[in-house]
Scaffold this motif. Structure first.
Motif, mmCIF file in Angstrom:
data_model
loop_
_atom_site.group_PDB
_atom_site.id
_atom_site.type_symbol
_atom_site.label_atom_id
_atom_site.label_comp_id
_atom_site.label_asym_id
_atom_site.label_seq_id
_atom_site.Cartn_x
_atom_site.Cartn_y
_atom_site.Cartn_z
ATOM 1 N N GLY A 1 36.494 40.366 42.830
ATOM 2 C CA GLY A 1 36.335 38.916 42.920
ATOM 3 C C GLY A 1 35.393 38.350 41.873
ATOM 4 O O GLY A 1 35.354 37.151 41.665
ATOM 5 N N VAL A 2 34.628 39.212 41.209
ATOM 6 C CA VAL A 2 33.755 38.752 40.127
ATOM 7 C C VAL A 2 34.565 38.837 38.842
ATOM 8 O O VAL A 2 34.891 39.925 38.379
ATOM 9 N N LYS A 3 34.923 37.671 38.287
ATOM 10 C CA LYS A 3 35.787 37.653 37.106
ATOM 11 C C LYS A 3 35.059 38.106 35.840
ATOM 12 O O LYS A 3 35.584 38.873 35.056
ATOM 13 N N GLU A 4 33.872 37.592 35.620
ATOM 14 C CA GLU A 4 33.091 37.960 34.433
ATOM 15 C C GLU A 4 31.711 38.450 34.878
ATOM 16 O O GLU A 4 30.775 37.653 34.974
ATOM 17 N N ASP B 1 26.508 41.835 40.015
ATOM 18 C CA ASP B 1 27.955 41.801 39.786
ATOM 19 C C ASP B 1 28.577 43.179 39.593
ATOM 20 O O ASP B 1 29.685 43.439 40.035
ATOM 21 N N ALA B 2 27.869 44.030 38.841
ATOM 22 C CA ALA B 2 28.410 45.335 38.475
ATOM 23 C C ALA B 2 27.269 46.338 38.428
ATOM 24 O O ALA B 2 26.094 45.969 38.501
ATOM 25 N N GLY B 3 27.634 47.607 38.285
ATOM 26 C CA GLY B 3 26.600 48.625 38.213
ATOM 27 C C GLY B 3 27.117 49.929 37.649
ATOM 28 O O GLY B 3 28.318 50.196 37.653
ATOM 29 N N VAL B 4 26.193 50.730 37.139
ATOM 30 C CA VAL B 4 26.514 52.102 36.754
ATOM 31 C C VAL B 4 26.326 52.921 38.024
ATOM 32 O O VAL B 4 25.210 53.090 38.512
ATOM 33 N N PRO C 1 37.527 50.571 48.195
ATOM 34 C CA PRO C 1 38.528 49.918 47.338
ATOM 35 C C PRO C 1 38.717 48.431 47.638
ATOM 36 O O PRO C 1 39.200 47.697 46.785
ATOM 37 N N ASP C 2 38.314 47.993 48.816
ATOM 38 C CA ASP C 2 38.439 46.582 49.152
ATOM 39 C C ASP C 2 37.305 45.738 48.559
ATOM 40 O O ASP C 2 37.423 44.526 48.446
ATOM 41 N N LYS C 3 36.201 46.406 48.139
ATOM 42 C CA LYS C 3 35.034 45.671 47.649
ATOM 43 C C LYS C 3 34.672 45.960 46.187
ATOM 44 O O LYS C 3 34.064 45.125 45.531
ATOM 45 N N LEU C 4 35.033 47.158 45.695
ATOM 46 C CA LEU C 4 34.609 47.564 44.359
ATOM 47 C C LEU C 4 35.781 48.074 43.537
ATOM 48 O O LEU C 4 36.752 48.598 44.087
#
Length: 192
Positions: free
Chosen positions: A93-96, A137-140, A150-153
């Motif tokens: 859901g996070v586009k950028e 938004d993102a992570g290593v 899979p429903d969230k990430l």
């Protein structure tokens, strides 16, 4: 029983490497203490005088553990083992994605200029937890983070397993003036 401190929480690369190492050594009776600060843990192990510390050579504080406790806790073994599979994972859901959570030793895997804000965490499981909480938004994180949620990430970029070395510190010195190393025959043959 062997007492060994390493970076947690459970399922971290340090925990995984500790389990693999103890399995290789044939040690079943063990007390694995998962910590979030290896320097503090090394101090505790050194004070006890009967404990070990396992640390990845890529960890930020290798020099502190090696130097600070040199008289009471020395490198007694090393081994080569890949990390678990790593990826840049983002929230669905996070586009950028602009904010990135990561352990500082993983900064070499990313383009730092591509992110508005870097958030440093102690380990990849902490990154996964905070991704799921929506902190950034993102992570290593581990590739399995996206596979298990899979429903969230979702995976943005697969980094994969990274072959690295691990250091085992112990209370009794092993080095006695002669190099301790494994033979490496390929070195004699040169590159093709």
């Amino acid at each position: 029983m062997v007492r060994i401190y390493t970076l947690g929480p459970a399922r971290s690369c340090h925990h995984h490497a500790t389990l693999k190492y103890l399995e290789f050594q044939g040690i079943e009776a063990r007390d694995i203490i998962l910590v979030d600060d290896l320097v503090t843990a090394a101090g505790e192990a050194a004070d006890r005088g009967d404990s070990y510390v396992l640390q990845c050579s890529a960890h930020l504080n290798v020099h502190l553990v090696t130097e600070k406790f040199r008289d009471r806790l020395q490198v007694v073994d090393t081994f080569i083992l890949p990390t678990q599979s790593i990826a840049i994972v983002k929230r669905k859901g996070v586009k950028e994605p602009r904010t990135l959570g990561l352990p500082e030793p993983t900064v070499g895997y990313i383009d730092t200029k591509a992110w508005k804000k870097l958030n440093f965490e102690t380990t990849k499981p902490v990154v996964e937890k905070k991704l799921l909480e929506g902190v950034y938004d993102a992570g290593v994180a581990y590739s399995r983070s996206a596979l298990e949620h899979p429903d969230k990430l979702e995976i943005v970029q697969e980094i994969g397993k990274v072959v690295t070395s691990w250091l085992l510190y112990g209370p009794r010195p092993r080095y006695s003036g002669t190099i301790i190393a494994s033979p490496y025959p390929e070195l004699h043959h040169g590159l093709p």
